[in-house]
Design an enzyme around this catalytic site. Structure first.
Site, PDB file in Angstrom:
ATOM      1  N   GLU A 253     -27.759  -2.193  29.293  1.00  0.00           N
ATOM      2  CA  GLU A 253     -26.414  -1.804  28.882  1.00  0.00           C
ATOM      3  C   GLU A 253     -25.698  -3.064  28.444  1.00  0.00           C
ATOM      4  OE1 GLU A 253     -22.189  -1.239  29.729  1.00  0.00           O
ATOM      5  OE2 GLU A 253     -23.156  -0.374  31.496  1.00  0.00           O
ATOM      6  N   CYS A 287     -16.985  -3.361  29.481  1.00  0.00           N
ATOM      7  CA  CYS A 287     -17.708  -3.182  28.220  1.00  0.00           C
ATOM      8  C   CYS A 287     -17.236  -1.953  27.448  1.00  0.00           C
ATOM      9  CB  CYS A 287     -19.213  -3.093  28.484  1.00  0.00           C
ATOM     10  SG  CYS A 287     -19.638  -1.846  29.719  1.00  0.00           S
TER      11      CYS A 287
END
Length: 485
Positions: A253, A287
């Site tokens: 990720e 993020c």
């Protein structure tokens, strides 16, 4: 002193040990720079010890579903019994405000509880119809083996446990490396919970170390079967290169550049409510955090006026104050990057609608308007309290501008017309799109993951099961088969 400040050691093969490198690193509170702990760094030899110990311990662990369930249940209870101390170390070590620490704690226990439902998936089979007469096909899920887990600083506890909990429930063992900036809550808290829960020696290993000490060992160790990493895209590319050479499985990720799309018919008040949360939670260091607000020209002025007004009201200060929303950035380097980005906006002639103030390691909100959608600035992940606002000429233009990035993690879209929003959501080239909400969302049963340069793989039950196990087909011929020759 918080109890976890004393757990400034690696946890290797069931023992708390000092690192054997000559390097000692201080761990600081990012708000006031107080020293929380001093850590002796684990060496490459200790990394090898951890991986080989995990490999030895994995087989028995993978075969014992009852033990896995018992340990996971006790670990969950440990977290609940020690919530206050865990919340406090989250605040001290990562600068988490009360809102963020509560959210992270709930996400952590939630993903652990969901992992319990996966324990029985190992060793059980799903029967499928065969094309061949008198044959039974059985599809099994088996543990993948040893996981290398590397966690970031921003949601250090949850983004560790998001890999650790399902991996352990599915019979794998773990060698975990926390970001040292949050090594206590990301590594030591987790190790202590599993130690108290009766985890067999070697199944979970926690390393407090640095890339300088370990090199690529966390990415390409011979004993590792899967590398799970949450962090920057450049590091993800490095992992892809070195782990890919050995055909290791990867769950990555990576970076994001989340657009917050405000269509022409959006409810501006509700959009601004979501925008404030989706920009300033944890100082923007997420993020999935909104990196670009892309607003239809018809509602641009209204959105900007209300967003700036609300941004001025967001309280900043000591994250231990329960009313504080904006606490410190993680370190001085991140502050310097943020100030440089503000200067770039000034140099480019963009509208500085609200200029943030540096107060120690806190940066109050900065709002920059009329930013060019294809500028270097909008292709940079801010990871701070800087909001970039882009004007678009139409709803179609909003979507085109949103997709003009190499990243594809999360996105958001606001419209009063749900069907129109859903149509545009399908056109957004992001792994996740949230209609009439902001982009920071994660749930243990949702399909979580990115497109493009934002990563590989999916979290969430049942999607993570395919990622974290090996599939095996066994067929049983019940009656002798007739062959053509």
């Amino acid at each position: 002193m918080n109890q976890y400040q004393q757990l400034n050691k690696s946890f290797i093969n069931g023992k708390w040990v000092d690192g054997t490198e000559d390097t000692t690193i201080e761990m600081h509170n990012p708000y006031n720079m107080d020293v929380l702990a001093k850590v002796r760094i684990a060496s490459l030899d200790q990394v090898n010890e951890a991986f080989y110990g995990a490999r030895e311990a994995q087989t028995a662990w993978g075969k014992n579903a009852a033990l896995r369930k018992k340990v996971m249940e006790k670990a969950i209870q440990y977290f609940k019994n020690h919530k206050a101390d865990i919340m406090e170390i989250l605040t001290l070590e990562s600068g988490s405000t009360t809102v963020k620490a509560n959210l992270e704690f709930d996400l952590t226990t939630g993903v652990m509880e969901e992992a319990l439902t996966m324990v029985d998936k190992i060793g059980k089979f799903e029967e499928k119809t065969s094309m061949i007469p008198d044959k039974i096909n059985e599809n099994y899920r088996l543990p993948k083996g040893v996981f290398s887990s590397i966690a970031p600083f921003n949601f250090p506890l949850y983004l560790s446990m998001r890999t650790i909990a399902p991996a352990l429930a599915l019979g794998n063992s773990i060698v975990h490396k926390a970001d040292l900036q949050c090594g206590l809550v990301s590594g030591s808290v987790v190790a202590k919970a599993f130690e108290e829960a009766g985890m067999p020696s070697g199944v979970f290993q926690s390393l407090l170390t640095t890339p300088d000490a370990t090199g690529d060992a966390m990415f390409n160790h011979e004993a590792a079967n899967l590398v799970s990493f949450t962090g920057s895209t450049p590091v993800g590319r490095r992992i892809g290169k070195v782990a890919g050479e050995q055909l290791k499985s990867m769950s990555l990720e990576l970076g994001g550049n989340a657009p917050f799309c405000v269509l022409s018919d959006a409810d501006i008040d509700k959009a601004v409510d979501a925008a404030i949360f989706g920009k300033y939670l944890h100082q923007g260091q997420i993020c999935m955090m909104t990196n670009r607000f892309i607003v239809h020209e018809d509602v641009y002025d209204s959105f900007v006026d209300k967003f700036v007004a609300r941004s001025k009201e967001v309280k900043h200060g000591d994250p231990r104050d329960p009313d504080v929303i904006i606490g410190p950035l993680i370190n001085e380097e991140q502050m310097e990057k943020s100030l440089n980005n503000i200067q770039k906006a000034k140099d480019a002639g963009y509208d500085i609608l609200l200029e943030g103030e540096q107060i120690g390691n806190i940066l109050t909100p900065t709002v920059i308007g009329n930013v060019e959608h294809d500028s270097d600035l909008t292709q940079t992940e801010m990871f701070s309290t800087i909001a970039l606002i882009i004007k678009a000429s139409s709803d179609d233009d909003i979507i085109a501008k949103a997709n003009d990035t190499e990243f594809g993690l999360s996105s958001a879209i606001f419209s009063k017309d749900e069907e129109k929003a859903r149509k545009y959501a399908m056109e957004l080239e992001f792994g996740m799109t949230h209609i009439n909400d902001q982009p920071v969302n994660d749930e243990p049963t949702a399909m979580f993951g990115g497109m493009g340069q934002s990563g590989i793989g999916r979290f969430g039950n049942p999607y993570v099961i395919d990622e974290f196990t090996e599939g095996k087909w066994i067929s049983v011929q019940k009656r002798a088969r007739e062959f053509p020759f």
